[in-house]
Design an enzyme around this catalytic site. Structure first.
Site, PDB file in Angstrom:
ATOM      1  N   ARG A 231       0.854  -1.178   0.000  1.00  0.00           N
ATOM      2  CA  ARG A 231       0.000   0.000   0.000  1.00  0.00           C
ATOM      3  C   ARG A 231       0.899   1.240   0.000  1.00  0.00           C
ATOM      4  O   ARG A 231       1.955   1.253   0.648  1.00  0.00           O
ATOM      5  CB  ARG A 231      -0.931   0.026   1.224  1.00  0.00           C
ATOM      6  CG  ARG A 231      -2.118  -0.927   1.137  1.00  0.00           C
ATOM      7  CD  ARG A 231      -3.099  -0.496   0.047  1.00  0.00           C
ATOM      8  NE  ARG A 231      -4.287  -1.344  -0.027  1.00  0.00           N
ATOM      9  CZ  ARG A 231      -4.415  -2.400  -0.808  1.00  0.00           C
ATOM     10  NH1 ARG A 231      -3.394  -2.788  -1.566  1.00  0.00           N
ATOM     11  NH2 ARG A 231      -5.544  -3.085  -0.853  1.00  0.00           N
ATOM     12  N   ASP A 255       3.865   0.072  -7.545  1.00  0.00           N
ATOM     13  CA  ASP A 255       2.505  -0.184  -8.028  1.00  0.00           C
ATOM     14  C   ASP A 255       1.470   0.573  -7.205  1.00  0.00           C
ATOM     15  O   ASP A 255       0.319   0.676  -7.612  1.00  0.00           O
ATOM     16  CB  ASP A 255       2.207  -1.691  -7.960  1.00  0.00           C
ATOM     17  CG  ASP A 255       0.867  -2.051  -8.576  1.00  0.00           C
ATOM     18  OD1 ASP A 255       0.659  -1.729  -9.759  1.00  0.00           O
ATOM     19  OD2 ASP A 255       0.020  -2.648  -7.873  1.00  0.00           O
ATOM     20  N   GLU A 260      -3.866   8.013  -4.997  1.00  0.00           N
ATOM     21  CA  GLU A 260      -4.061   7.421  -6.316  1.00  0.00           C
ATOM     22  C   GLU A 260      -5.317   7.987  -6.965  1.00  0.00           C
ATOM     23  O   GLU A 260      -6.325   8.176  -6.276  1.00  0.00           O
ATOM     24  CB  GLU A 260      -4.154   5.900  -6.182  1.00  0.00           C
ATOM     25  CG  GLU A 260      -2.867   5.284  -5.624  1.00  0.00           C
ATOM     26  CD  GLU A 260      -2.946   3.771  -5.428  1.00  0.00           C
ATOM     27  OE1 GLU A 260      -4.016   3.174  -5.709  1.00  0.00           O
ATOM     28  OE2 GLU A 260      -1.948   3.184  -4.976  1.00  0.00           O
ATOM     29  N   HIS A 279      -1.365   0.495  -9.893  1.00  0.00           N
ATOM     30  CA  HIS A 279      -2.071  -0.362  -8.928  1.00  0.00           C
ATOM     31  C   HIS A 279      -2.793  -1.510  -9.643  1.00  0.00           C
ATOM     32  O   HIS A 279      -3.964  -1.794  -9.394  1.00  0.00           O
ATOM     33  CB  HIS A 279      -3.063   0.454  -8.091  1.00  0.00           C
ATOM     34  CG  HIS A 279      -3.378  -0.197  -6.768  1.00  0.00           C
ATOM     35  ND1 HIS A 279      -3.658   0.523  -5.637  1.00  0.00           N
ATOM     36  CD2 HIS A 279      -3.456  -1.509  -6.397  1.00  0.00           C
ATOM     37  CE1 HIS A 279      -3.910  -0.307  -4.619  1.00  0.00           C
ATOM     38  NE2 HIS A 279      -3.782  -1.541  -5.072  1.00  0.00           N
ATOM     39  N   SER A 281      -1.063  -4.662 -10.060  1.00  0.00           N
ATOM     40  CA  SER A 281      -0.287  -5.893  -9.864  1.00  0.00           C
ATOM     41  C   SER A 281      -1.163  -7.097  -9.527  1.00  0.00           C
ATOM     42  O   SER A 281      -0.771  -8.238  -9.775  1.00  0.00           O
ATOM     43  CB  SER A 281       0.760  -5.694  -8.761  1.00  0.00           C
ATOM     44  OG  SER A 281       0.152  -5.440  -7.510  1.00  0.00           O
TER      45      SER A 281
END
Length: 320
Positions: A231, A255, A260, A279, A281
């Site tokens: 995170r 990632d 975000e 984000h 993955s």
């Protein structure tokens, strides 16, 4: 007597719906991504699979019949954990669904940085034939996996195919297959100086928030790469940017981010030693199948037999 009700807030293939229905033939099963499909059923639902922020008021209302909530994601940090605990609502996560795709992304990022694939992709766009001083390899290096859960275990397994030494950090400090040396969470600073790659696979909790800052980056090798698929809030992003600018660490594969989508103004976008993925993955063609067959259905069998779900039951005191 009203039928018991299970709401799934995602579009599922018919064969998956059929598998669920076989377990609860006498229940009403409502499934669909569009809010219009399930919004009138939420307060009556005994089980909800798939969390949406718009569910909060209805799920926590005094008249709600909700007993168990199955998250469609591994992370539950965005959910109202204290309120769910206060209402004795069981919560299970989708932990384990992501082990294959995320471990593949981890090594894609590690290999990309090591073999400068990202640099060559940029060169390809400008038809530039340049060696870029590429000389590193992954084999026989040391990787520190910070958070040895399902994803960390799979990453450790893959690391062994590269002949890597694997150092692991987990809350319990308990040993794990494919991990050469395991450390407890309070020993993190002892692990970092020994790693050529530091991979963060932790959930976001009160204890892990801003776990990585300037102090931790300074303990890493200047030749080390930092990979974060956990995170974004686990990292003090400004400190990471500074460490990358100053050469405190060699590079990063990211990632996840503090906010975000990542702001167009973030300096991370322009850094030659950074690979960014949005984000994604955990994205996989098998996502719904794994959630339903590996987690929801086994937990549903437990629930119907009067037991607590055995797969990924969240410990509210830990936050995961």
């Amino acid at each position: 007597m009203a039928m018991r009700k299970l709401v799934v807030t995602h579009n599922l293939e018919q064969n998956l719906l059929d598998q669920i229905k076989q377990i609860i033939p006498d229940w009403e099963l409502i499934a669909g991504k569009d809010k219009e499909v399930w919004q009138n059923h939420v307060k009556d639902a005994e089980i909800i699979a798939g969390w949406k922020q718009s569910l909060k008021d209805d799920c926590l209302a005094p008249e709600s019949k909700l007993k168990w909530l199955q998250s469609w994601s591994a992370g539950v940090n965005s959910m109202p954990l204290e309120e769910l605990e206060a209402k004795d609502i069981l919560l299970t996560s989708a932990n384990g669904v992501h082990a294959f795709p995320i471990s593949e992304t981890i090594f894609a990022l590690m290999l990309g940085l090591t073999r400068k694939i990202h640099t060559y992709v940029k060169n390809q766009q400008t038809k530039t034939w340049h060696h870029a001083n590429m000389n590193l390899e992954l084999h026989e290096k040391t990787v520190g996996i910070i958070g040895v859960g399902a994803i960390g275990k799979e990453a450790a397994k893959i690391a062994k195919a590269f002949g890597m030494k694997v150092l692991g950090v987990r809350h319990s400090g308990m040993p794990e297959e494919f991990v050469d040396e395991m450390y407890s969470s309070d020993q993190l600073d002892l692990v970092l100086p020994n790693c050529d790659y530091v991979v963060v696979t932790l959930p976001l909790t009160k204890k892990t928030r801003q776990l990585f800052g300037a102090k931790q980056f300074k303990k890493m090798k200047s030749s080390a790469f930092f990979i974060n698929i956990g995170r974004g809030e686990i990292v003090v992003e400004a400190d990471l940017v500074q460490a990358l600018k100053e050469g405190t660490i060699a590079g990063a594969g990211l990632d996840v981010f503090e906010k975000e989508p990542l702001s167009p103004d973030s300096p991370l976008w322009e850094m030659e030693n950074v690979i960014i993925t949005p984000h994604t993955s955990g994205s996989t063609e098998h996502y719904n199948k794994r959630v339903v067959e590996n987690i929801l259905i086994p937990n549903l069998r437990d629930y119907l037999s009067g037991k607590k779900p055995s797969k990924n039951l969240v410990d509210f005191s830990k936050g995961y």
